[in-house]
Write an enzyme that holds these catalytic residues in place. Structure first.
Site, PDB file in Angstrom:
ATOM      1  N   ASP A  65       0.812  -1.211   0.000  1.00 52.81           N
ATOM      2  CA  ASP A  65       0.000   0.000   0.000  1.00 52.81           C
ATOM      3  C   ASP A  65       0.850   1.269   0.000  1.00 52.81           C
ATOM      4  OD1 ASP A  65      -2.581  -1.168  -0.023  1.00 52.81           O
ATOM      5  OD2 ASP A  65      -2.299  -1.776   2.055  1.00 52.81           O
ATOM      6  N   GLY A  66       1.975   1.230   0.726  1.00 49.50           N
ATOM      7  CA  GLY A  66       2.843   2.413   0.789  1.00 49.50           C
ATOM      8  C   GLY A  66       3.373   2.775  -0.585  1.00 49.50           C
TER       9      GLY A  66
HETATM   10  N1  LIG Z   1      -3.491   3.526  13.664  1.00 52.00           N
HETATM   11  C1  LIG Z   1      -3.499   3.300  12.362  1.00 52.00           C
HETATM   12  O1  LIG Z   1      -4.261   2.483  11.839  1.00 52.00           O
HETATM   13  C2  LIG Z   1      -2.578   4.075  11.485  1.00 52.00           C
HETATM   14  C3  LIG Z   1      -1.624   4.956  11.996  1.00 52.00           C
HETATM   15  C4  LIG Z   1      -0.827   5.661  11.102  1.00 52.00           C
HETATM   16  C5  LIG Z   1      -0.983   5.475   9.728  1.00 52.00           C
HETATM   17  N2  LIG Z   1      -1.914   4.600   9.273  1.00 52.00           N
HETATM   18  C6  LIG Z   1      -2.159   4.419   7.838  1.00 52.00           C
HETATM   19  O2  LIG Z   1      -1.006   4.079   7.144  1.00 52.00           O
HETATM   20  C7  LIG Z   1      -1.112   4.675   5.865  1.00 52.00           C
HETATM   21  C8  LIG Z   1       0.232   4.697   5.211  1.00 52.00           C
HETATM   22  O3  LIG Z   1       0.471   3.383   4.787  1.00 52.00           O
HETATM   23  P1  LIG Z   1       1.945   2.840   4.493  1.00 52.00           P
HETATM   24  O4  LIG Z   1       1.797   1.490   3.876  1.00 52.00           O
HETATM   25  O5  LIG Z   1       2.725   3.896   3.806  1.00 52.00           O
HETATM   26  O6  LIG Z   1       2.554   2.760   5.925  1.00 52.00           O
HETATM   27  P2  LIG Z   1       2.678   1.488   6.885  1.00 52.00           P
HETATM   28  O7  LIG Z   1       3.579   0.485   6.228  1.00 52.00           O
HETATM   29  O8  LIG Z   1       2.987   2.013   8.231  1.00 52.00           O
HETATM   30  O9  LIG Z   1       1.205   0.910   6.779  1.00 52.00           O
HETATM   31  C9  LIG Z   1       0.160   1.032   7.611  1.00 52.00           C
HETATM   32  C10 LIG Z   1      -0.820  -0.128   7.351  1.00 52.00           C
HETATM   33  O10 LIG Z   1      -2.009   0.422   6.770  1.00 52.00           O
HETATM   34  C11 LIG Z   1      -2.369  -0.366   5.622  1.00 52.00           C
HETATM   35  N3  LIG Z   1      -3.087   0.487   4.662  1.00 52.00           N
HETATM   36  C12 LIG Z   1      -2.634   1.561   3.972  1.00 52.00           C
HETATM   37  N4  LIG Z   1      -3.602   2.078   3.201  1.00 52.00           N
HETATM   38  C13 LIG Z   1      -4.704   1.295   3.391  1.00 52.00           C
HETATM   39  C14 LIG Z   1      -6.029   1.327   2.897  1.00 52.00           C
HETATM   40  N5  LIG Z   1      -6.440   2.269   2.050  1.00 52.00           N
HETATM   41  N6  LIG Z   1      -6.905   0.395   3.327  1.00 52.00           N
HETATM   42  C15 LIG Z   1      -6.522  -0.565   4.201  1.00 52.00           C
HETATM   43  N7  LIG Z   1      -5.294  -0.636   4.730  1.00 52.00           N
HETATM   44  C16 LIG Z   1      -4.390   0.286   4.333  1.00 52.00           C
HETATM   45  C17 LIG Z   1      -1.038  -0.872   5.094  1.00 52.00           C
HETATM   46  O11 LIG Z   1      -1.215  -2.031   4.309  1.00 52.00           O
HETATM   47  C18 LIG Z   1      -0.302  -1.198   6.379  1.00 52.00           C
HETATM   48  O12 LIG Z   1      -0.652  -2.469   6.867  1.00 52.00           O
HETATM   49  C19 LIG Z   1      -1.688   6.035   6.153  1.00 52.00           C
HETATM   50  O13 LIG Z   1      -2.286   6.614   5.032  1.00 52.00           O
HETATM   51  C20 LIG Z   1      -2.673   5.709   7.249  1.00 52.00           C
HETATM   52  O14 LIG Z   1      -3.968   5.462   6.746  1.00 52.00           O
HETATM   53  C21 LIG Z   1      -2.704   3.908  10.120  1.00 52.00           C
HETATM   54  N1  LIG Z   2      11.166   1.835  -4.423  1.00 50.62           N
HETATM   55  C1  LIG Z   2      11.345   1.884  -3.102  1.00 50.62           C
HETATM   56  N2  LIG Z   2      12.572   2.000  -2.592  1.00 50.62           N
HETATM   57  C2  LIG Z   2      12.780   2.067  -1.278  1.00 50.62           C
HETATM   58  N3  LIG Z   2      11.802   2.046  -0.358  1.00 50.62           N
HETATM   59  C3  LIG Z   2      10.561   1.933  -0.801  1.00 50.62           C
HETATM   60  C4  LIG Z   2      10.246   1.846  -2.196  1.00 50.62           C
HETATM   61  N4  LIG Z   2       8.897   1.722  -2.326  1.00 50.62           N
HETATM   62  C5  LIG Z   2       8.407   1.771  -1.070  1.00 50.62           C
HETATM   63  N5  LIG Z   2       9.385   1.895  -0.148  1.00 50.62           N
HETATM   64  C6  LIG Z   2       9.272   1.979   1.319  1.00 50.62           C
HETATM   65  O1  LIG Z   2       8.856   0.740   1.811  1.00 50.62           O
HETATM   66  C7  LIG Z   2       7.736   0.969   2.694  1.00 50.62           C
HETATM   67  C8  LIG Z   2       6.891  -0.261   2.743  1.00 50.62           C
HETATM   68  O2  LIG Z   2       6.447  -0.526   1.465  1.00 50.62           O
HETATM   69  P1  LIG Z   2       5.044  -1.054   1.138  1.00 50.62           P
HETATM   70  O3  LIG Z   2       3.977  -0.302   1.821  1.00 50.62           O
HETATM   71  O4  LIG Z   2       4.986  -1.112  -0.346  1.00 50.62           O
HETATM   72  O5  LIG Z   2       5.116  -2.519   1.738  1.00 50.62           O
HETATM   73  P2  LIG Z   2       4.443  -3.095   3.033  1.00 50.62           P
HETATM   74  O6  LIG Z   2       4.499  -2.117   4.163  1.00 50.62           O
HETATM   75  O7  LIG Z   2       5.051  -4.455   3.238  1.00 50.62           O
HETATM   76  O8  LIG Z   2       3.000  -3.295   2.473  1.00 50.62           O
HETATM   77  P3  LIG Z   2       1.594  -2.865   3.064  1.00 50.62           P
HETATM   78  O9  LIG Z   2       1.701  -1.382   3.289  1.00 50.62           O
HETATM   79  O10 LIG Z   2       0.666  -3.212   1.958  1.00 50.62           O
HETATM   80  O11 LIG Z   2       1.375  -3.666   4.309  1.00 50.62           O
HETATM   81  C9  LIG Z   2       7.021   2.183   2.092  1.00 50.62           C
HETATM   82  O12 LIG Z   2       6.168   2.881   2.951  1.00 50.62           O
HETATM   83  C10 LIG Z   2       8.237   3.008   1.725  1.00 50.62           C
HETATM   84  O13 LIG Z   2       8.724   3.745   2.824  1.00 50.62           O
END
Ligand SMILES: NC(=O)c1ccc[n+]([C@@H]2O[C@H](COP(=O)([O-])OP(=O)(O)OC[C@H]3O[C@@H](n4cnc5c(N)ncnc54)[C@H](O)[C@@H]3O)[C@@H](O)[C@H]2O)c1
Ligand SMILES: Nc1ncnc2c1ncn2[C@@H]1O[C@H](COP(=O)(O)OP(=O)(O)OP(=O)(O)O)[C@@H](O)[C@H]1O
Length: 277
Positions: free
Chosen positions: A62-63
Protein backbone atom coordinates in the site's frame (compact mmCIF):
# COMPACT_ATOMS: atom_id res chain seq x y z
CA UNK A 1 -7.25 2.49 -20.57
CA UNK A 2 -6.04 4.90 -23.25
CA UNK A 3 -5.46 2.69 -26.28
CA UNK A 4 -3.30 5.24 -28.11
CA UNK A 5 -0.63 5.09 -25.42
CA UNK A 6 2.13 2.54 -25.52
CA UNK A 7 4.18 3.18 -22.39
CA UNK A 8 3.89 1.08 -19.22
CA UNK A 9 5.47 2.58 -16.13
CA UNK A 10 6.64 0.12 -13.45
CA UNK A 11 6.86 1.63 -9.95
CA UNK A 12 8.77 -0.96 -7.98
CA UNK A 13 9.51 -1.36 -4.28
CA UNK A 14 12.93 -2.93 -4.74
CA UNK A 15 13.22 -3.69 -1.04
CA UNK A 16 10.73 -6.51 -1.60
CA UNK A 17 12.23 -9.93 -2.35
CA UNK A 18 11.22 -11.11 -5.83
CA UNK A 19 10.27 -7.58 -7.00
CA UNK A 20 13.08 -7.57 -9.57
CA UNK A 21 12.20 -11.04 -10.89
CA UNK A 22 8.55 -10.03 -11.30
CA UNK A 23 9.24 -6.72 -13.02
CA UNK A 24 11.69 -8.44 -15.37
CA UNK A 25 9.10 -11.07 -16.31
CA UNK A 26 6.19 -8.66 -16.86
CA UNK A 27 8.20 -5.97 -18.64
CA UNK A 28 9.78 -8.68 -20.83
CA UNK A 29 6.32 -9.91 -21.84
CA UNK A 30 5.14 -6.34 -22.48
CA UNK A 31 8.20 -5.52 -24.59
CA UNK A 32 7.50 -8.56 -26.76
CA UNK A 33 4.09 -6.97 -27.44
CA UNK A 34 5.88 -3.74 -28.43
CA UNK A 35 5.12 -1.78 -25.26
CA UNK A 36 7.68 0.73 -24.10
CA UNK A 37 8.51 -0.22 -20.49
CA UNK A 38 9.95 2.29 -18.04
CA UNK A 39 11.11 0.87 -14.71
CA UNK A 40 11.14 3.51 -11.99
CA UNK A 41 13.15 2.60 -8.93
CA UNK A 42 13.06 6.03 -7.23
CA UNK A 43 10.88 6.38 -4.17
CA UNK A 44 8.58 8.26 -4.42
CA UNK A 45 8.43 8.04 -8.22
CA UNK A 46 8.82 11.49 -9.81
CA UNK A 47 5.59 12.96 -11.25
CA UNK A 48 7.01 13.34 -14.74
CA UNK A 49 7.64 9.61 -15.01
CA UNK A 50 3.86 9.24 -15.38
CA UNK A 51 3.61 11.47 -18.43
CA UNK A 52 2.20 9.62 -21.46
CA UNK A 53 1.91 6.32 -19.57
CA UNK A 54 -0.93 3.97 -20.43
CA UNK A 55 -0.85 2.58 -16.87
CA UNK A 56 1.40 2.38 -13.87
CA UNK A 57 2.11 -1.15 -12.69
CA UNK A 58 2.89 -0.81 -8.98
CA UNK A 59 4.87 -3.70 -7.52
CA UNK A 60 4.86 -3.43 -3.74
CA UNK A 61 2.39 -2.79 -0.93
CA UNK A 62 0.00 0.00 0.00
CA UNK A 63 2.84 2.41 0.79
CA UNK A 64 4.19 2.03 -2.73
CA UNK A 65 0.73 2.71 -4.22
CA UNK A 66 0.34 5.81 -2.02
CA UNK A 67 3.69 7.10 -3.28
CA UNK A 68 2.34 7.09 -6.87
CA UNK A 69 -0.58 9.39 -6.14
CA UNK A 70 0.60 12.76 -7.37
CA UNK A 71 1.94 11.50 -10.72
CA UNK A 72 -1.04 9.21 -11.34
CA UNK A 73 -3.53 11.99 -10.52
CA UNK A 74 -1.71 14.68 -12.47
CA UNK A 75 -1.43 12.65 -15.67
CA UNK A 76 -4.60 10.53 -15.24
CA UNK A 77 -2.64 7.27 -15.26
CA UNK A 78 -4.50 4.17 -13.95
CA UNK A 79 -2.79 2.12 -11.24
CA UNK A 80 -2.32 -1.61 -11.73
CA UNK A 81 -1.34 -2.83 -8.27
CA UNK A 82 0.49 -6.12 -7.76
CA UNK A 83 0.88 -6.84 -4.08
CA UNK A 84 4.27 -7.79 -2.70
CA UNK A 85 3.57 -6.02 0.58
CA UNK A 86 2.34 -7.34 3.91
CA UNK A 87 -1.34 -6.35 3.53
CA UNK A 88 -1.61 -4.80 0.10
CA UNK A 89 -5.21 -3.74 0.60
CA UNK A 90 -5.31 -1.52 -2.48
CA UNK A 91 -3.45 -3.88 -4.83
CA UNK A 92 -5.80 -6.39 -6.40
CA UNK A 93 -3.30 -8.63 -8.13
CA UNK A 94 -0.67 -11.04 -6.82
CA UNK A 95 2.65 -12.14 -8.27
CA UNK A 96 0.93 -15.29 -9.59
CA UNK A 97 -0.56 -13.17 -12.39
CA UNK A 98 0.40 -14.68 -15.75
CA UNK A 99 1.95 -12.69 -18.59
CA UNK A 100 -1.22 -13.22 -20.65
CA UNK A 101 -3.54 -12.02 -17.84
CA UNK A 102 -1.35 -8.97 -17.33
CA UNK A 103 -1.24 -8.01 -21.00
CA UNK A 104 -4.96 -8.67 -21.51
CA UNK A 105 -5.85 -6.33 -18.66
CA UNK A 106 -3.38 -3.66 -19.76
CA UNK A 107 -5.20 -3.81 -23.09
CA UNK A 108 -8.55 -3.44 -21.28
CA UNK A 109 -9.65 -7.07 -21.74
CA UNK A 110 -11.35 -8.72 -18.72
CA UNK A 111 -10.68 -5.52 -16.79
CA UNK A 112 -12.70 -2.76 -15.15
CA UNK A 113 -11.60 0.75 -14.34
CA UNK A 114 -12.46 1.98 -10.83
CA UNK A 115 -12.39 5.72 -10.16
CA UNK A 116 -11.50 6.86 -6.66
CA UNK A 117 -12.13 10.21 -5.01
CA UNK A 118 -9.05 11.89 -3.57
CA UNK A 119 -8.72 14.88 -1.24
CA UNK A 120 -6.87 18.14 -1.53
CA UNK A 121 -5.55 20.19 1.37
CA UNK A 122 -4.47 23.76 0.77
CA UNK A 123 -2.99 26.66 2.69
CA UNK A 124 -1.50 29.81 1.20
CA UNK A 125 -0.09 28.83 -2.20
CA UNK A 126 0.45 25.20 -1.17
CA UNK A 127 -1.75 22.35 -2.31
CA UNK A 128 -1.40 18.63 -1.60
CA UNK A 129 -3.36 15.54 -2.63
CA UNK A 130 -4.15 12.47 -0.54
CA UNK A 131 -5.39 9.05 -1.56
CA UNK A 132 -6.05 7.82 1.99
CA UNK A 133 -6.30 10.81 4.28
CA UNK A 134 -5.03 14.02 5.78
CA UNK A 135 -4.59 13.97 9.53
CA UNK A 136 -4.03 16.93 11.82
CA UNK A 137 -2.34 16.10 15.10
CA UNK A 138 -0.36 17.78 17.82
CA UNK A 139 3.39 17.72 17.32
CA UNK A 140 4.02 16.08 20.65
CA UNK A 141 2.30 12.72 21.15
CA UNK A 142 1.77 13.80 24.76
CA UNK A 143 -0.17 16.95 23.88
CA UNK A 144 -3.91 17.24 23.22
CA UNK A 145 -4.98 18.83 19.93
CA UNK A 146 -7.64 21.50 19.87
CA UNK A 147 -9.10 22.59 16.55
CA UNK A 148 -12.17 24.33 15.20
CA UNK A 149 -13.77 23.03 12.00
CA UNK A 150 -16.02 24.98 9.64
CA UNK A 151 -17.93 23.54 6.67
CA UNK A 152 -18.42 26.08 3.85
CA UNK A 153 -17.88 28.79 6.45
CA UNK A 154 -20.41 27.35 8.93
CA UNK A 155 -19.16 26.38 12.38
CA UNK A 156 -19.22 22.57 12.82
CA UNK A 157 -17.53 22.00 16.18
CA UNK A 158 -14.53 22.49 18.39
CA UNK A 159 -12.64 19.21 18.51
CA UNK A 160 -10.36 18.24 21.38
CA UNK A 161 -8.43 14.97 21.35
CA UNK A 162 -5.47 13.26 19.69
CA UNK A 163 -6.27 14.59 16.23
CA UNK A 164 -8.59 14.69 13.25
CA UNK A 165 -8.65 12.43 10.20
CA UNK A 166 -10.08 13.63 6.88
CA UNK A 167 -10.50 10.42 4.95
CA UNK A 168 -11.28 9.57 1.36
CA UNK A 169 -13.55 6.55 0.81
CA UNK A 170 -10.35 4.59 -0.01
CA UNK A 171 -8.76 5.68 3.27
CA UNK A 172 -11.73 4.64 5.39
CA UNK A 173 -10.24 1.14 5.66
CA UNK A 174 -6.92 2.59 6.88
CA UNK A 175 -6.30 5.07 9.75
CA UNK A 176 -9.98 6.11 9.83
CA UNK A 177 -10.93 2.49 10.55
CA UNK A 178 -8.59 2.33 13.55
CA UNK A 179 -10.14 5.54 14.90
CA UNK A 180 -13.65 4.04 14.75
CA UNK A 181 -14.75 5.79 11.56
CA UNK A 182 -17.18 4.38 8.99
CA UNK A 183 -16.25 2.17 6.06
CA UNK A 184 -17.33 4.03 2.92
CA UNK A 185 -17.72 2.27 -0.40
CA UNK A 186 -14.97 3.50 -2.74
CA UNK A 187 -17.48 4.54 -5.41
CA UNK A 188 -19.15 7.09 -3.10
CA UNK A 189 -18.02 10.64 -3.83
CA UNK A 190 -17.91 11.78 -0.21
CA UNK A 191 -15.32 12.12 2.54
CA UNK A 192 -15.29 11.53 6.29
CA UNK A 193 -14.12 13.47 9.31
CA UNK A 194 -13.20 11.20 12.22
CA UNK A 195 -11.63 12.36 15.45
CA UNK A 196 -8.90 10.37 17.14
CA UNK A 197 -9.56 9.72 20.83
CA UNK A 198 -11.97 12.66 21.24
CA UNK A 199 -12.22 13.94 24.78
CA UNK A 200 -16.02 13.96 25.02
CA UNK A 201 -18.86 11.56 25.79
CA UNK A 202 -20.54 12.30 22.49
CA UNK A 203 -18.71 12.12 19.22
CA UNK A 204 -19.36 10.46 15.88
CA UNK A 205 -17.72 10.67 12.47
CA UNK A 206 -19.23 13.07 9.98
CA UNK A 207 -19.58 12.31 6.26
CA UNK A 208 -19.53 15.26 3.86
CA UNK A 209 -20.55 15.47 0.24
CA UNK A 210 -17.92 16.23 -2.36
CA UNK A 211 -18.99 19.88 -2.71
CA UNK A 212 -18.18 20.75 0.89
CA UNK A 213 -15.05 22.71 1.73
CA UNK A 214 -13.80 22.32 5.28
CA UNK A 215 -11.65 24.85 7.09
CA UNK A 216 -9.55 23.67 9.99
CA UNK A 217 -8.27 26.19 12.50
CA UNK A 218 -5.79 24.45 14.75
CA UNK A 219 -5.28 26.14 18.10
CA UNK A 220 -2.00 24.41 18.97
CA UNK A 221 0.98 26.42 17.74
CA UNK A 222 2.82 23.24 16.71
CA UNK A 223 0.08 21.20 15.06
CA UNK A 224 1.22 18.89 12.25
CA UNK A 225 -0.36 17.89 8.96
CA UNK A 226 0.05 14.28 7.85
CA UNK A 227 -0.69 13.21 4.28
CA UNK A 228 -1.06 9.49 3.60
CA UNK A 229 1.24 8.72 6.51
CA UNK A 230 3.88 11.40 5.81
CA UNK A 231 4.34 14.67 7.68
CA UNK A 232 3.99 17.77 5.45
CA UNK A 233 6.72 19.95 6.91
CA UNK A 234 5.66 23.13 5.08
CA UNK A 235 2.45 23.53 7.12
CA UNK A 236 2.90 25.92 10.02
CA UNK A 237 -0.62 25.79 11.42
CA UNK A 238 -2.19 28.29 9.02
CA UNK A 239 -5.93 27.86 8.31
CA UNK A 240 -6.16 24.65 6.30
CA UNK A 241 -8.79 23.91 3.66
CA UNK A 242 -9.74 20.30 2.92
CA UNK A 243 -12.09 19.23 0.12
CA UNK A 244 -12.63 16.58 -2.54
CA UNK A 245 -10.15 17.23 -5.34
CA UNK A 246 -11.26 17.64 -8.96
CA UNK A 247 -8.56 15.09 -9.83
CA UNK A 248 -9.29 11.40 -9.28
CA UNK A 249 -7.25 8.20 -9.34
CA UNK A 250 -8.16 5.13 -11.36
CA UNK A 251 -7.40 1.53 -10.46
CA UNK A 252 -7.39 -1.38 -12.90
CA UNK A 253 -9.49 -4.23 -11.50
CA UNK A 254 -10.27 -7.66 -12.89
CA UNK A 255 -13.79 -7.95 -14.31
CA UNK A 256 -16.20 -8.88 -11.50
CA UNK A 257 -13.98 -7.41 -8.77
CA UNK A 258 -15.76 -7.20 -5.39
CA UNK A 259 -14.82 -4.61 -2.78
CA UNK A 260 -16.74 -6.61 -0.15
CA UNK A 261 -14.69 -9.74 -0.90
CA UNK A 262 -11.51 -7.69 -0.27
CA UNK A 263 -12.95 -6.36 2.98
CA UNK A 264 -13.82 -9.88 4.14
CA UNK A 265 -10.56 -11.53 3.14
CA UNK A 266 -7.97 -8.81 3.83
CA UNK A 267 -9.56 -7.07 6.81
CA UNK A 268 -11.54 -9.94 8.31
CA UNK A 269 -14.64 -7.74 8.07
CA UNK A 270 -18.08 -9.09 9.04
CA UNK A 271 -18.82 -12.50 7.73
CA UNK A 272 -19.88 -15.76 9.21
CA UNK A 273 -17.04 -18.07 10.35
CA UNK A 274 -19.24 -21.07 9.41
CA UNK A 275 -19.48 -20.04 5.76
CA UNK A 276 -16.14 -18.55 4.84
CA UNK A 277 -16.12 -17.26 1.26
N1 LIG B 1 -3.49 3.53 13.66
C1 LIG B 1 -3.50 3.30 12.36
O1 LIG B 1 -4.26 2.48 11.84
C2 LIG B 1 -2.58 4.07 11.49
C3 LIG B 1 -1.62 4.96 12.00
C4 LIG B 1 -0.83 5.66 11.10
C5 LIG B 1 -0.98 5.47 9.73
N2 LIG B 1 -1.91 4.60 9.27
C6 LIG B 1 -2.16 4.42 7.84
O2 LIG B 1 -1.01 4.08 7.14
C7 LIG B 1 -1.11 4.67 5.87
C8 LIG B 1 0.23 4.70 5.21
O3 LIG B 1 0.47 3.38 4.79
P1 LIG B 1 1.95 2.84 4.49
O4 LIG B 1 1.80 1.49 3.88
O5 LIG B 1 2.73 3.90 3.81
O6 LIG B 1 2.55 2.76 5.92
P2 LIG B 1 2.68 1.49 6.88
O7 LIG B 1 3.58 0.49 6.23
O8 LIG B 1 2.99 2.01 8.23
O9 LIG B 1 1.20 0.91 6.78
C9 LIG B 1 0.16 1.03 7.61
C10 LIG B 1 -0.82 -0.13 7.35
O10 LIG B 1 -2.01 0.42 6.77
C11 LIG B 1 -2.37 -0.37 5.62
N3 LIG B 1 -3.09 0.49 4.66
C12 LIG B 1 -2.63 1.56 3.97
N4 LIG B 1 -3.60 2.08 3.20
C13 LIG B 1 -4.70 1.29 3.39
C14 LIG B 1 -6.03 1.33 2.90
N5 LIG B 1 -6.44 2.27 2.05
N6 LIG B 1 -6.91 0.39 3.33
C15 LIG B 1 -6.52 -0.56 4.20
N7 LIG B 1 -5.29 -0.64 4.73
C16 LIG B 1 -4.39 0.29 4.33
C17 LIG B 1 -1.04 -0.87 5.09
O11 LIG B 1 -1.21 -2.03 4.31
C18 LIG B 1 -0.30 -1.20 6.38
O12 LIG B 1 -0.65 -2.47 6.87
C19 LIG B 1 -1.69 6.03 6.15
O13 LIG B 1 -2.29 6.61 5.03
C20 LIG B 1 -2.67 5.71 7.25
O14 LIG B 1 -3.97 5.46 6.75
C21 LIG B 1 -2.70 3.91 10.12
N1 LIG C 1 11.17 1.83 -4.42
C1 LIG C 1 11.34 1.88 -3.10
N2 LIG C 1 12.57 2.00 -2.59
C2 LIG C 1 12.78 2.07 -1.28
N3 LIG C 1 11.80 2.05 -0.36
C3 LIG C 1 10.56 1.93 -0.80
C4 LIG C 1 10.25 1.85 -2.20
N4 LIG C 1 8.90 1.72 -2.33
C5 LIG C 1 8.41 1.77 -1.07
N5 LIG C 1 9.39 1.89 -0.15
C6 LIG C 1 9.27 1.98 1.32
O1 LIG C 1 8.86 0.74 1.81
C7 LIG C 1 7.74 0.97 2.69
C8 LIG C 1 6.89 -0.26 2.74
O2 LIG C 1 6.45 -0.53 1.46
P1 LIG C 1 5.04 -1.05 1.14
O3 LIG C 1 3.98 -0.30 1.82
O4 LIG C 1 4.99 -1.11 -0.35
O5 LIG C 1 5.12 -2.52 1.74
P2 LIG C 1 4.44 -3.10 3.03
O6 LIG C 1 4.50 -2.12 4.16
O7 LIG C 1 5.05 -4.45 3.24
O8 LIG C 1 3.00 -3.29 2.47
P3 LIG C 1 1.59 -2.87 3.06
O9 LIG C 1 1.70 -1.38 3.29
O10 LIG C 1 0.67 -3.21 1.96
O11 LIG C 1 1.37 -3.67 4.31
C9 LIG C 1 7.02 2.18 2.09
O12 LIG C 1 6.17 2.88 2.95
C10 LIG C 1 8.24 3.01 1.73
O13 LIG C 1 8.72 3.75 2.82
Amino acid sequence: MNSSKNKILFAVNRTKPNADILVKRLSGAAKRENFECVIEGKFPPPEDAFKDAKCCCVIGGDGTILSCLSGAAKYGVPIFGINLGKLGFMATFTDSISDEEFLDMVNGKNAEMETRTILSASFGKNRFLALNEFAVKSQSPAEILSAEVLADGEFVADFVGDGLIFSTPTGTSAYNLSAGGPLIHPKARVFALTSICPHTLSNRSLVFDSETKLEIRAKNPNAVLIRDGNVEKSWRGEPLFVEAAPETVKFVRPAGHSHFYILRTKLGWGGNPRTQR
